[in-house]
Design a protein around this motif. Sequence first.
Motif, PDB file in Angstrom:
ATOM      1  N   TYR A 163       0.835  -1.209   0.000  1.00 40.13           N
ATOM      2  CA  TYR A 163       0.000   0.000   0.000  1.00 40.13           C
ATOM      3  C   TYR A 163       0.869   1.259   0.000  1.00 40.13           C
TER       4      TYR A 163
ATOM      5  N   ASP B 240       2.033   1.802  -3.487  1.00 38.29           N
ATOM      6  CA  ASP B 240       0.987   2.325  -4.377  1.00 38.29           C
ATOM      7  C   ASP B 240       0.591   3.762  -4.033  1.00 38.29           C
TER       8      ASP B 240
ATOM      9  N   ASN C 148       4.470   5.861  -3.418  1.00 37.90           N
ATOM     10  CA  ASN C 148       5.610   5.527  -4.279  1.00 37.90           C
ATOM     11  C   ASN C 148       6.871   5.234  -3.464  1.00 37.90           C
TER      12      ASN C 148
END
Length: 222
Positions: A85, A88, A91
């Motif tokens: 997570y 995503d 970054n």
Amino acid sequence: LIILFFNTDRSKFLELIEKINLNYFFLSVILFPVFIFFKILRWRSLLAIQNIRYPLMPAIIAYFVSILFGVITPGRVGEISRALYLKDDCNIAITRGLPSIVMDRLLDLCVLLISASISIVFLPNQIANSLIVPLLIIIFTIIVFIVFMFFGKKPFKTLISLTQKISFFKKSINYIYSTTKKLHFYLMELLSVKLFYPFLLTIINISFFFTITLLIAKAINI
């Protein structure tokens, strides 16, 4: 509860449900989200030490998903989904996000170990003696891990250099070494005076955990 309902005597199960003290039960239900919130707060504080700013709502979602994966995977390894997570949402490389999760578990283990060491003094001798050996094994394991984390770089590098001589392993070993090196660097990044705040939050978390456990025990008259 569903598994218990279908795998135990239903009449006894329903009888147990009827005897539940609702005051204790609902109090434990109310405290549980507070317990989780402090765990999320601790994880975000560990990320802050790494200069990673993770907004609260995405962090809450990531944490609850990791709890779900943790429940259905052996050894709660599913909790590393938080690193995905982070990748995503912010970054952040997995090798940078993973150490915060490792430290998260280590803090729990350390505080539980301290609690167990203190409580063993107040237990009857027979029970205390049976717990000493497992406790010493856990302490020894943690010490070995810490020593390896600080001083294990050279032995590990020597092992890698020896294995690299085998052409079949060379590519894989290089990747494992570079990944491990990054994980080690980011884990060391967390070892600072700032770790005191997550440690304090861990004490609060464990206190909530024991309180909720006690309330549930009282709710079902144990």
